[in-house]
Design a protein around this motif. Structure first.
Motif, PDB file in Angstrom:
ATOM      1  N   ALA A  81       0.807  -1.167   0.009  1.00  8.85           N
ATOM      2  CA  ALA A  81       0.056   0.038   0.025  1.00  8.85           C
ATOM      3  C   ALA A  81       0.618   1.276  -0.116  1.00  8.85           C
ATOM      4  O   ALA A  81       0.601   2.283  -0.638  1.00  8.85           O
ATOM      5  CB  ALA A  81      -0.944  -0.015   1.226  1.00  8.85           C
ATOM      6  N   LEU A  82       2.145   1.256   0.665  1.00  9.96           N
ATOM      7  CA  LEU A  82       3.034   2.154   0.858  1.00  9.96           C
ATOM      8  C   LEU A  82       4.003   2.225  -0.523  1.00  9.96           C
ATOM      9  O   LEU A  82       5.016   3.088  -0.553  1.00  9.96           O
ATOM     10  CB  LEU A  82       3.934   2.231   2.213  1.00  9.96           C
ATOM     11  N   THR A  83       3.776   1.263  -1.164  1.00 13.93           N
ATOM     12  CA  THR A  83       4.763   0.866  -2.399  1.00 13.93           C
ATOM     13  C   THR A  83       6.148   0.664  -2.090  1.00 13.93           C
ATOM     14  O   THR A  83       7.037   1.606  -2.746  1.00 13.93           O
ATOM     15  CB  THR A  83       4.394   1.805  -3.708  1.00 13.93           C
ATOM     16  N   LEU A  84       6.533   0.308  -0.938  1.00 14.28           N
ATOM     17  CA  LEU A  84       7.771   0.053  -0.479  1.00 14.28           C
ATOM     18  C   LEU A  84       8.438  -0.982  -1.569  1.00 14.28           C
ATOM     19  O   LEU A  84       7.772  -1.861  -1.897  1.00 14.28           O
ATOM     20  CB  LEU A  84       7.772  -0.264   0.903  1.00 14.28           C
ATOM     21  N   SER A  85       9.669  -1.086  -1.454  1.00 15.22           N
ATOM     22  CA  SER A  85      10.356  -2.314  -2.311  1.00 15.22           C
ATOM     23  C   SER A  85      10.317  -3.215  -1.660  1.00 15.22           C
ATOM     24  O   SER A  85      10.139  -3.346  -0.465  1.00 15.22           O
ATOM     25  CB  SER A  85      11.952  -1.793  -2.245  1.00 15.22           C
ATOM     26  N   ASN A  86      10.175  -4.366  -2.546  1.00 11.23           N
ATOM     27  CA  ASN A  86      10.103  -5.646  -1.884  1.00 11.23           C
ATOM     28  C   ASN A  86      11.679  -6.322  -1.742  1.00 11.23           C
ATOM     29  O   ASN A  86      11.693  -7.929  -1.724  1.00 11.23           O
ATOM     30  CB  ASN A  86       9.450  -6.673  -2.988  1.00 11.23           C
ATOM     31  N   ASP A  87      12.623  -5.527  -2.030  1.00 13.92           N
ATOM     32  CA  ASP A  87      13.953  -6.224  -2.051  1.00 13.92           C
ATOM     33  C   ASP A  87      14.734  -5.553  -0.709  1.00 13.92           C
ATOM     34  O   ASP A  87      14.693  -4.431  -0.462  1.00 13.92           O
ATOM     35  CB  ASP A  87      14.473  -5.549  -3.169  1.00 13.92           C
ATOM     36  N   PRO A  88      15.178  -6.277   0.170  1.00 12.81           N
ATOM     37  CA  PRO A  88      14.996  -7.811   0.183  1.00 12.81           C
ATOM     38  C   PRO A  88      13.805  -8.416   0.602  1.00 12.81           C
ATOM     39  O   PRO A  88      13.558  -9.420   0.243  1.00 12.81           O
ATOM     40  CB  PRO A  88      16.117  -8.071   1.067  1.00 12.81           C
ATOM     41  N   SER A  89      13.102  -7.579   1.403  1.00 16.05           N
ATOM     42  CA  SER A  89      11.732  -8.198   1.619  1.00 16.05           C
ATOM     43  C   SER A  89      10.941  -6.825   2.073  1.00 16.05           C
ATOM     44  O   SER A  89      11.399  -6.197   2.494  1.00 16.05           O
ATOM     45  CB  SER A  89      11.620  -9.210   2.689  1.00 16.05           C
ATOM     46  N   PRO A  90       9.444  -7.025   2.032  1.00 12.00           N
ATOM     47  CA  PRO A  90       8.709  -5.786   2.694  1.00 12.00           C
ATOM     48  C   PRO A  90       8.677  -5.618   3.913  1.00 12.00           C
ATOM     49  O   PRO A  90       8.795  -4.626   4.445  1.00 12.00           O
ATOM     50  CB  PRO A  90       7.212  -6.304   1.851  1.00 12.00           C
ATOM     51  N   GLY A  91       8.873  -6.840   4.651  1.00  8.02           N
ATOM     52  CA  GLY A  91       8.705  -6.800   6.152  1.00  8.02           C
ATOM     53  C   GLY A  91      10.053  -6.095   6.656  1.00  8.02           C
ATOM     54  O   GLY A  91       9.858  -5.024   7.443  1.00  8.02           O
ATOM     55  N   TYR A  92      11.152  -6.087   6.020  1.00  8.94           N
ATOM     56  CA  TYR A  92      12.505  -5.640   6.381  1.00  8.94           C
ATOM     57  C   TYR A  92      12.392  -4.267   5.974  1.00  8.94           C
ATOM     58  O   TYR A  92      12.904  -3.486   7.009  1.00  8.94           O
ATOM     59  CB  TYR A  92      13.588  -6.331   5.500  1.00  8.94           C
ATOM     60  N   ASN A  93      12.016  -3.706   5.089  1.00 10.87           N
ATOM     61  CA  ASN A  93      11.804  -2.280   4.712  1.00 10.87           C
ATOM     62  C   ASN A  93      10.645  -1.571   5.560  1.00 10.87           C
ATOM     63  O   ASN A  93      11.037  -0.586   5.846  1.00 10.87           O
ATOM     64  CB  ASN A  93      11.277  -2.230   3.156  1.00 10.87           C
ATOM     65  N   ILE A  94       9.638  -2.367   5.944  1.00 11.93           N
ATOM     66  CA  ILE A  94       8.677  -1.724   7.061  1.00 11.93           C
ATOM     67  C   ILE A  94       9.593  -1.411   8.217  1.00 11.93           C
ATOM     68  O   ILE A  94       9.497  -0.691   9.005  1.00 11.93           O
ATOM     69  CB  ILE A  94       7.652  -2.669   7.308  1.00 11.93           C
ATOM     70  N   GLU A  95      10.477  -2.505   8.732  1.00 10.80           N
ATOM     71  CA  GLU A  95      11.195  -2.098   9.982  1.00 10.80           C
ATOM     72  C   GLU A  95      12.237  -1.261  10.056  1.00 10.80           C
ATOM     73  O   GLU A  95      12.402  -0.460  10.820  1.00 10.80           O
ATOM     74  CB  GLU A  95      11.949  -3.900  10.173  1.00 10.80           C
TER      75      GLU A  95
END
Length: 351
Positions: free
Chosen positions: A170-184
């Motif tokens: 929904a925030l169009t964050l990158s999936n690299d290396p993973s969306p959860g990591y980028n949220i963190e």
């Protein structure tokens, strides 16, 4: 004396991994490749399976070369039977069937969730903890009892990892290396806490309402400068992680256990580990956790768990080496744990 060796295949979601492991838990090799989609997009079964097909043979060659073994050294071939996405699971199942006939090796079908637990136990040295299993597809609070890993609490709708992943989209964050990591990482910059629904029902949690609320309100809040994307990520973590700590602590009290082991992809999150560590220390226990080498799906965890089963007389017939999208953690008879418990009991009695 030759050590028993297993070759394991994991491909239940967007990672394809091949691992070589010995029975004492020594990891000889563990290469993997992740299917990364563009920002704002999830991974679909068909495209994920095509990714796995493209990468599985190079990974097998890499795993054997790094481990410095040949097919002749392998005692059994292990693969993820489930749970997971159907098309990606099928890739590993087919490859294992072919290699079994080419190399004349037995097959062992492995439960993905149990493999996470056994990998976590052997890597951290955790003996008999309450297990919090958190990933993109699963959220369960588990403890071993009478031959099986029993589920004491779980999500009643979507997994916590799925909640994080979909909000990242929904925030169009990158999936690299993973969306959860980028949220963190974004959450570390958050300063303002936004009240979100907090839904714990006994031993279970619910995450779909939190996601729906965020999806419905996030755009307006950002537009009106009420908060930043970092604030939303921070608020999401500070809401869902305490929910996980609460249901884990309730299971600890119920099972009379002091230690906790976190496994699964979300288990890499340092903020979740921090919260759980505080709770464990207050109860006089310890937290056991691993980094992304073993938290995230990998072939070694499948190889090790399959080898435990094989060493205790379990294997899978070729015609039964199928896959299933739904395979409960508590369906598996963990015969190796039963034997360990029996031998420990005899030692306590001085036999």
């Amino acid at each position: 004396m030759k050590k028993m060796i297993a070759l394991g295949f994991e491909g239940s979601a967007n990672k394809i991994g091949v691992g070589v492991v010995t029975l004492d838990g020594s990891i000889l090799s563990n290469p993997r490749h992740t299917y990364v989609t563009p920002p704002g997009q999830g991974f679909l079964p068909r495209e994920t399976a095509q990714h796995h097909l493209l990468h599985i043979l190079p990974l097998i060659k890499s795993a054997l070369k790094t481990a410095q073994i040949t097919p002749n050294d392998i005692d059994c071939l292990c693969y993820t039977k489930g749970p997971g996405m159907g098309a990606p699971l099928q890739v590993a199942a087919v490859v294992v069937r072919v290699l079994s006939q080419l190399w004349k090796k037995p097959i062992v079908a492995v439960n993905h969730c149990v493999a996470h637990i056994e990998m976590g136990r052997v890597v951290t040295g955790a003996d008999d903890p309450v297990v919090l299993y958190v990933s993109g597809g699963n959220t369960q609070v588990i403890a071993y009892s009478e031959g099986r890993y029993r589920i004491f609490g779980e999500t009643i709708d979507i997994a916590v990892g799925n909640c994080l992943d979909r909000f990242a989209r929904a925030l169009t964050l990158s999936n690299d290396p993973s969306p959860g990591y980028n949220i963190e990482q974004l959450a570390k910059k958050g300063e303002k806490f936004i009240d979100l629904p907090y839904v714990v029902k006994g031993m279970d949690g619910s995450f779909s309402g939190i996601l729906s609320y965020l999806e419905a309100t996030a755009e307006e809040k950002l537009k009106n400068n009420e908060c930043t994307p970092a604030d939303l990520c921070y608020s999401l973590q500070e809401t869902v992680f305490p929910m996980l700590v609460e249901i884990t602590e309730r299971a600890m009290a119920h099972c009379d256990k002091k230690d906790v082991l976190i496994v699964g992809g979300v288990g890499c999150n340092e903020r979740l580990q921090e919260m759980m560590r505080i709770m464990c220390s207050e109860r006089g226990g310890r937290l056991f956790a691993t980094d992304d080498r073993y938290c995230i799906d990998n072939g070694a965890m499948i190889a090790y768990t399959g080898l435990l089963a094989y060493a205790n007389g379990m294997s899978t017939l070729l015609e039964e080496s199928t896959f299933t999208q739904r395979f409960r953690t508590d369906e598996v008879l963990t015969i190796w744990r039963e034997k360990m418990e029996s031998s420990n009991g005899l030692m306590e009695k001085g036999v």
